[in-house]
Write a protein that holds these residues in place. Structure first.
Motif, mmCIF file in Angstrom:
data_model
loop_
_atom_site.group_PDB
_atom_site.id
_atom_site.type_symbol
_atom_site.label_atom_id
_atom_site.label_comp_id
_atom_site.label_asym_id
_atom_site.label_seq_id
_atom_site.Cartn_x
_atom_site.Cartn_y
_atom_site.Cartn_z
ATOM 1 N N LEU A 256 0.830 -1.196 0.000
ATOM 2 C CA LEU A 256 0.000 0.000 0.000
ATOM 3 C C LEU A 256 0.868 1.251 0.000
ATOM 4 C CD1 LEU A 256 -2.654 1.544 0.123
ATOM 5 C CD2 LEU A 256 -2.667 1.175 2.607
ATOM 6 N N LEU B 222 -6.101 2.506 -2.715
ATOM 7 C CA LEU B 222 -7.082 1.493 -2.310
ATOM 8 C C LEU B 222 -8.202 1.362 -3.338
ATOM 9 C CD1 LEU B 222 -7.255 2.283 1.500
ATOM 10 C CD2 LEU B 222 -6.306 0.214 0.441
ATOM 11 N N VAL C 94 -11.220 -1.242 -3.713
ATOM 12 C CA VAL C 94 -12.018 -0.845 -2.553
ATOM 13 C C VAL C 94 -12.952 0.285 -2.963
ATOM 14 C CG1 VAL C 94 -11.919 0.212 -0.252
ATOM 15 C CG2 VAL C 94 -10.264 -1.551 -0.884
#
Length: 66
Positions: free
Chosen positions: A9, A42, A47
């Protein structure tokens, strides 16, 4: 949710893994541009951020188009 490690990430968002760790532990507060970069990473990974709609804000995995 994604099975993504902090280091991945961090790389995708263009921030240091230690910076993410500091955010998680409350040692530092993220700048708006850093939050935007994390959110974009994300979202690119699948997401979906859900706005508050009476039940509170949340996240879910994006449903893939069939």
């Amino acid at each position: 949710m994604l099975g993504m490690k902090r280091e991945e990430l961090a790389r995708l968002a263009g921030v240091a893994a230690a910076t993410l760790a500091d955010f998680e532990t409350g040692k530092r507060q993220p700048h708006p541009r850093t939050l935007a970069a994390i959110r974009a990473a994300l979202e690119d990974a699948g997401v979906e951020f859900i706005p508050e709609n009476g039940g509170g804000p949340g996240v879910r995995l994006r449903k893939e188009a069939s």
